[in-house]
Design a protein around this motif. Structure first.
Motif, PDB file in Angstrom:
ATOM      1  N   LEU A 112       0.959  -1.346   0.166  1.00 57.17           N
ATOM      2  CA  LEU A 112      -0.041   0.101   0.059  1.00 57.17           C
ATOM      3  C   LEU A 112       0.843   1.474   0.030  1.00 57.17           C
ATOM      4  CD1 LEU A 112      -2.985   0.059  -0.238  1.00 57.17           C
ATOM      5  CD2 LEU A 112      -2.192  -2.198   0.615  1.00 57.17           C
ATOM      6  N   ASP A 113       1.962   1.281   0.530  1.00 55.85           N
ATOM      7  CA  ASP A 113       2.986   2.381   0.506  1.00 55.85           C
ATOM      8  C   ASP A 113       3.293   2.600  -0.792  1.00 55.85           C
ATOM      9  OD1 ASP A 113       2.731   2.989   3.297  1.00 55.85           O
ATOM     10  OD2 ASP A 113       4.718   2.062   4.011  1.00 55.85           O
ATOM     11  N   GLU A 114       3.562   1.427  -1.407  1.00 49.22           N
ATOM     12  CA  GLU A 114       4.436   1.393  -2.894  1.00 49.22           C
ATOM     13  C   GLU A 114       3.383   2.133  -3.851  1.00 49.22           C
ATOM     14  OE1 GLU A 114       6.701  -1.618  -4.388  1.00 49.22           O
ATOM     15  OE2 GLU A 114       7.740  -1.897  -2.572  1.00 49.22           O
ATOM     16  N   LEU A 115       2.000   1.756  -3.742  1.00 51.59           N
ATOM     17  CA  LEU A 115       1.042   2.293  -4.380  1.00 51.59           C
ATOM     18  C   LEU A 115       0.763   3.677  -4.386  1.00 51.59           C
ATOM     19  CD1 LEU A 115      -1.588  -0.763  -4.035  1.00 51.59           C
ATOM     20  CD2 LEU A 115      -0.658   0.008  -6.111  1.00 51.59           C
ATOM     21  N   ASN A 116       1.026   4.264  -3.074  1.00 49.14           N
ATOM     22  CA  ASN A 116       0.877   5.628  -2.699  1.00 49.14           C
ATOM     23  C   ASN A 116       2.278   6.210  -3.554  1.00 49.14           C
ATOM     24  OD1 ASN A 116       2.601   7.573  -0.598  1.00 49.14           O
ATOM     25  ND2 ASN A 116       0.387   8.167  -1.095  1.00 49.14           N
ATOM     26  N   TYR A 117       3.312   5.744  -3.158  1.00 48.62           N
ATOM     27  CA  TYR A 117       4.489   6.225  -3.993  1.00 48.62           C
ATOM     28  C   TYR A 117       4.388   6.494  -5.578  1.00 48.62           C
ATOM     29  CZ  TYR A 117       6.736   4.800   0.284  1.00 48.62           C
ATOM     30  OH  TYR A 117       7.036   4.754   1.839  1.00 48.62           O
ATOM     31  N   ALA A 118       3.653   5.428  -5.898  1.00 48.15           N
ATOM     32  CA  ALA A 118       3.423   5.495  -7.646  1.00 48.15           C
ATOM     33  C   ALA A 118       2.314   6.257  -7.994  1.00 48.15           C
ATOM     34  CB  ALA A 118       3.296   3.932  -7.983  1.00 48.15           C
TER      35      ALA A 118
ATOM     36  N   LEU B 220      -7.256   4.095  -5.979  1.00 49.19           N
ATOM     37  CA  LEU B 220      -7.488   3.028  -4.936  1.00 49.19           C
ATOM     38  C   LEU B 220      -8.761   3.729  -4.247  1.00 49.19           C
ATOM     39  CD1 LEU B 220      -3.760   2.533  -3.512  1.00 49.19           C
ATOM     40  CD2 LEU B 220      -5.574   0.813  -4.492  1.00 49.19           C
ATOM     41  N   GLU B 221      -8.760   5.058  -4.115  1.00 49.91           N
ATOM     42  CA  GLU B 221     -10.095   5.628  -3.300  1.00 49.91           C
ATOM     43  C   GLU B 221     -11.391   5.051  -4.105  1.00 49.91           C
ATOM     44  OE1 GLU B 221     -11.303   9.426  -0.975  1.00 49.91           O
ATOM     45  OE2 GLU B 221      -9.881   9.717  -2.333  1.00 49.91           O
ATOM     46  N   ASP B 222     -11.208   4.932  -5.475  1.00 48.96           N
ATOM     47  CA  ASP B 222     -12.270   4.574  -6.300  1.00 48.96           C
ATOM     48  C   ASP B 222     -12.704   2.957  -5.823  1.00 48.96           C
ATOM     49  OD1 ASP B 222     -12.538   6.844  -7.503  1.00 48.96           O
ATOM     50  OD2 ASP B 222     -11.520   6.084  -9.460  1.00 48.96           O
TER      51      ASP B 222
ATOM     52  N   GLN C  21      -3.483  -8.573  -4.740  1.00 49.55           N
ATOM     53  CA  GLN C  21      -4.089  -8.442  -5.699  1.00 49.55           C
ATOM     54  C   GLN C  21      -4.189  -7.012  -6.481  1.00 49.55           C
ATOM     55  OE1 GLN C  21      -7.754 -10.640  -5.413  1.00 49.55           O
ATOM     56  NE2 GLN C  21      -7.427 -11.496  -7.597  1.00 49.55           N
ATOM     57  N   LEU C  22      -4.082  -5.840  -5.532  1.00 51.93           N
ATOM     58  CA  LEU C  22      -4.399  -4.474  -5.808  1.00 51.93           C
ATOM     59  C   LEU C  22      -3.145  -4.231  -6.578  1.00 51.93           C
ATOM     60  CD1 LEU C  22      -5.967  -3.008  -2.617  1.00 51.93           C
ATOM     61  CD2 LEU C  22      -6.894  -3.096  -5.074  1.00 51.93           C
ATOM     62  N   ALA C  23      -1.874  -4.657  -6.057  1.00 53.99           N
ATOM     63  CA  ALA C  23      -0.485  -4.399  -6.489  1.00 53.99           C
ATOM     64  C   ALA C  23      -0.510  -5.160  -7.759  1.00 53.99           C
ATOM     65  CB  ALA C  23       0.568  -4.830  -5.525  1.00 53.99           C
ATOM     66  N   LEU C  24      -0.845  -6.144  -8.119  1.00 54.21           N
ATOM     67  CA  LEU C  24      -0.943  -6.816  -9.267  1.00 54.21           C
ATOM     68  C   LEU C  24      -1.794  -6.210 -10.435  1.00 54.21           C
ATOM     69  CD1 LEU C  24      -1.143 -10.870  -9.789  1.00 54.21           C
ATOM     70  CD2 LEU C  24      -2.664  -9.186 -11.280  1.00 54.21           C
ATOM     71  N   ARG C  25      -2.846  -5.723 -10.076  1.00 59.15           N
ATOM     72  CA  ARG C  25      -3.870  -4.998 -10.922  1.00 59.15           C
ATOM     73  C   ARG C  25      -3.189  -3.534 -11.320  1.00 59.15           C
ATOM     74  NH1 ARG C  25      -9.662  -4.363  -8.639  1.00 59.15           N
ATOM     75  NH2 ARG C  25     -10.018  -3.224 -10.406  1.00 59.15           N
ATOM     76  N   ALA C  26      -2.484  -3.101 -10.376  1.00 60.86           N
ATOM     77  CA  ALA C  26      -1.671  -1.907 -10.683  1.00 60.86           C
ATOM     78  C   ALA C  26      -0.382  -1.794 -11.493  1.00 60.86           C
ATOM     79  CB  ALA C  26      -1.304  -1.103  -9.524  1.00 60.86           C
ATOM     80  N   GLY C  27      -0.037  -3.230 -11.943  1.00 58.23           N
ATOM     81  CA  GLY C  27       1.055  -3.442 -12.839  1.00 58.23           C
ATOM     82  C   GLY C  27       2.324  -3.519 -12.349  1.00 58.23           C
ATOM     83  N   PHE C  28       2.313  -3.822 -10.875  1.00 57.49           N
ATOM     84  CA  PHE C  28       3.754  -3.563 -10.203  1.00 57.49           C
ATOM     85  C   PHE C  28       4.878  -4.784 -10.522  1.00 57.49           C
ATOM     86  CE2 PHE C  28       3.528  -0.750  -6.268  1.00 57.49           C
ATOM     87  CZ  PHE C  28       2.832   0.501  -6.980  1.00 57.49           C
ATOM     88  N   PHE C  29       4.114  -5.956 -10.894  1.00 57.65           N
ATOM     89  CA  PHE C  29       4.969  -6.875 -11.092  1.00 57.65           C
ATOM     90  C   PHE C  29       5.456  -7.424 -12.467  1.00 57.65           C
ATOM     91  CE2 PHE C  29       2.271  -7.401  -7.179  1.00 57.65           C
ATOM     92  CZ  PHE C  29       3.277  -7.156  -6.542  1.00 57.65           C
ATOM     93  N   ASP C  30       6.496  -8.192 -12.791  1.00 62.22           N
ATOM     94  CA  ASP C  30       6.979  -8.644 -14.097  1.00 62.22           C
ATOM     95  C   ASP C  30       5.843  -9.540 -14.553  1.00 62.22           C
ATOM     96  OD1 ASP C  30       8.170  -9.948 -16.480  1.00 62.22           O
ATOM     97  OD2 ASP C  30       9.702 -10.653 -15.024  1.00 62.22           O
ATOM     98  N   PRO C  31       5.296  -9.236 -15.865  1.00 65.82           N
ATOM     99  CA  PRO C  31       4.090 -10.060 -16.347  1.00 65.82           C
ATOM    100  C   PRO C  31       4.677 -11.516 -16.431  1.00 65.82           C
ATOM    101  CG  PRO C  31       4.459  -7.914 -17.577  1.00 65.82           C
ATOM    102  CD  PRO C  31       5.723  -7.914 -16.402  1.00 65.82           C
ATOM    103  N   ALA C  32       5.886 -11.631 -16.879  1.00 70.55           N
ATOM    104  CA  ALA C  32       6.281 -13.300 -16.911  1.00 70.55           C
ATOM    105  C   ALA C  32       6.252 -13.787 -15.576  1.00 70.55           C
ATOM    106  CB  ALA C  32       7.771 -13.156 -17.406  1.00 70.55           C
ATOM    107  N   ALA C  33       6.119 -13.309 -14.622  1.00 65.55           N
ATOM    108  CA  ALA C  33       5.941 -14.095 -13.157  1.00 65.55           C
ATOM    109  C   ALA C  33       4.759 -14.377 -13.074  1.00 65.55           C
ATOM    110  CB  ALA C  33       6.336 -13.302 -12.176  1.00 65.55           C
ATOM    111  N   LEU C  34       3.542 -13.679 -13.945  1.00 66.80           N
ATOM    112  CA  LEU C  34       2.255 -13.903 -13.627  1.00 66.80           C
ATOM    113  C   LEU C  34       1.682 -15.043 -14.538  1.00 66.80           C
ATOM    114  CD1 LEU C  34       1.127 -10.367 -13.195  1.00 66.80           C
ATOM    115  CD2 LEU C  34       2.021 -11.807 -11.676  1.00 66.80           C
ATOM    116  N   ALA C  35       2.631 -15.307 -15.429  1.00 66.95           N
ATOM    117  CA  ALA C  35       2.122 -16.381 -16.530  1.00 66.95           C
ATOM    118  C   ALA C  35       2.028 -17.885 -15.542  1.00 66.95           C
ATOM    119  CB  ALA C  35       3.010 -16.586 -17.578  1.00 66.95           C
TER     120      ALA C  35
END
Length: 479
Positions: A88-94, A100-102, A194-208
């Protein structure tokens, strides 16, 4: 293949694979290379607290990382400890706070901590929880909450139906109304990973998703394999679950203790079937959930309860199965654990059954689960509607033997048309009984007794998770 199963040094889950993934694919959670992600997962509450894995292992900031629904694991090679990422801190920094408020995540507050030492900062942050006593209690009763959730980073925000507070690694929500996933008073942990994943924080290859290691998985079976537990009551419950195509429920020691305490409380004090009054002898919790938690069951769990006012335990199980609302907990596809107790004295007698359910659990069945099960025979013709609340109030008894239909409690369900016809095609007049909406279950009660030795076909339609469904099955009544 079952939806999840043991593999060497860990466990393989298919439930977190993205929609449209190949059948049997998913993510392994292991202790490979001395990095104890699987051990940590189990020690931190497992599925109920961590959710399903949503990725494989990958490097992030040079550290081995893996995403769960509710947390993100990261291995610190210096301390040799699995840490939780401050998502949640990292989502704020980004700059994602507006997004998120939505989603009803409170914005991170600007907190002036100038001149405060570490202890003062911690105490000041924790004081933010006091605006919601229920959330504060949930936080304080969680084992090592700062490690799991981090410190608060927002005020408590009231969104009407629920109030929430943001922390470094999680969002805690207190629900005030009944929803598809919560009851009034429930405190839930939002899915931070799951929120961080939806925000695109992670390498897509790792999500396969990975292909399932089928060679190490159990052989599939046509019907659930039920090994006798050595307890005739649990075995009887699991016998009926097998008729519906459901896996056996394991005995849970905490639920056994919770039911024992409540049964003894009732014998001492009488009172309501499912409630207790603080201050009376044997009090362990006002609600079903409170008593289960007091006995050691996870605080973030769901618990349902059946009660009968006698001690004929096996007979009570059969009577529950014959009903609508008391059948549903025992034959629910989201059920994961069970406990029961009987007690008598002071002119009173009671049997209590507690069923633990998990909104993240998916047994990998053909949903919805129905009872009587497809092809079931010797189904009773009639029923005298002996349960409270009565699913068919004002209807003369006896009625026909009821049918029930259940989806997972984490699904969104809208019921549509329901029909029941005899082998000759004659329509049967039925009454629909939904009960609490969080169960995602429907009762179907024939208005009059069914004919003997007759095959009936039922069809239920509607939408589940936004997609249409139609379930048709047949059963045959006893001669």
């Amino acid at each position: 293949m079952p939806p999840d199963y043991d593999i060497p040094d860990g466990h393989f889950f298919t439930q977190g694979a993205p929609a449209g993934s190949p059948a049997g694919s998913g993510f392994g959670l292991t202790d490979d290379q001395g990095i104890p992600f699987w051990t940590t997962y189990q020690g931190e509450g497992g599925l109920l607290r961590m959710g399903y894995p949503l990725s494989g292992r990958f490097l992030r900031d040079g550290l081995v990382t893996q995403v769960m629904q509710k947390a993100v694991f990261q291995w610190d090679p210096d301390t040799r400890v699995v840490e939780f990422v401050n998502v949640l801190d990292e989502l704020n920094y980004a700059g994602h706070d507006d997004w998120l408020e939505d989603l009803l995540v409170p914005p991170q507050a600007a907190i002036d901590e100038t001149g405060l030492n570490l202890r003062q900062r911690e105490n000041g942050r924790l004081a933010l929880l006091a605006a919601s006593p229920a959330i504060e209690t949930f936080f304080n009763q969680t084992d090592d909450p700062i490690r799991l959730f981090g410190l608060p980073t927002s005020a408590v925000v009231d969104y009407g139906d629920m109030e929430a507070i943001r922390l470094q690694r999680a969002v805690l929500q207190l629900w005030k109304v009944e929803t598809e996933f919560a009851r009034p008073g429930d405190v839930l942990i939002a899915n931070g990973g799951q929120l961080a994943l939806r925000a695109g924080f992670f390498d897509p290859a790792a999500l396969a998703p990975e292909s399932g290691p089928e060679a190490t998985a159990p052989e599939p079976t046509a019907t659930p394999t039920i090994a006798p537990s050595g307890d005739v009551v649990i075995d009887r419950i699991n016998y009926w679950r097998a008729q519906a195509g459901l896996p056996a429920l394991p005995i849970n020691p905490a639920l056994m203790q919770a039911t024992r305490h409540h049964a003894d409380y009732y014998v001492l004090n009488g009172g309501g079937a499912h409630t207790e009054t603080p201050g009376l002898p044997g009090f362990t919790g006002a609600s079903i959930h409170d008593r289960a938690v007091a006995a050691g069951y996870p605080r973030y769990s769901w618990v349902d309860e059946d009660v009968a006012f006698n001690t004929d335990a096996v007979e009570n199980v059969d009577l529950f199965i014959a009903t609508v609302f008391h059948r549903l907990p025992l034959l629910h596809p989201s059920a994961i654990a069970i406990g029961y107790a009987t007690s008598s004295g002071n002119g009173r007698a009671i049997m209590v059954i507690d069923v633990g359910l998990d909104q993240n659990y998916n047994p990998g069945l053909d949903l919805p689960v129905v009872f009587p099960g497809p092809g079931q025979t010797d189904v009773p013709r009639l029923w005298y509607a002996y349960e409270s609340p009565n699913p068919v109030p004002g209807v003369p008894n006896p009625v026909g033997s009821p049918l029930t239909v259940s989806f997972l409690i984490g699904q969104s369900v809208q019921w549509g048309a329901v029909t029941l016809v005899s082998a000759g095609g004659a329509a049967v007049d039925v009454i629909l009984a939904e009960g609490p909406t969080w169960r995602k279950s429907l009762g179907i009660v024939p208005r009059t007794p069914l004919a003997a030795g007759t095959t009936y076909t039922a069809t239920v339609t509607g939408t589940v998770d936004g997609a249409g469904f139609s379930k048709t099955w047949s059963f045959t009544t006893a001669p």
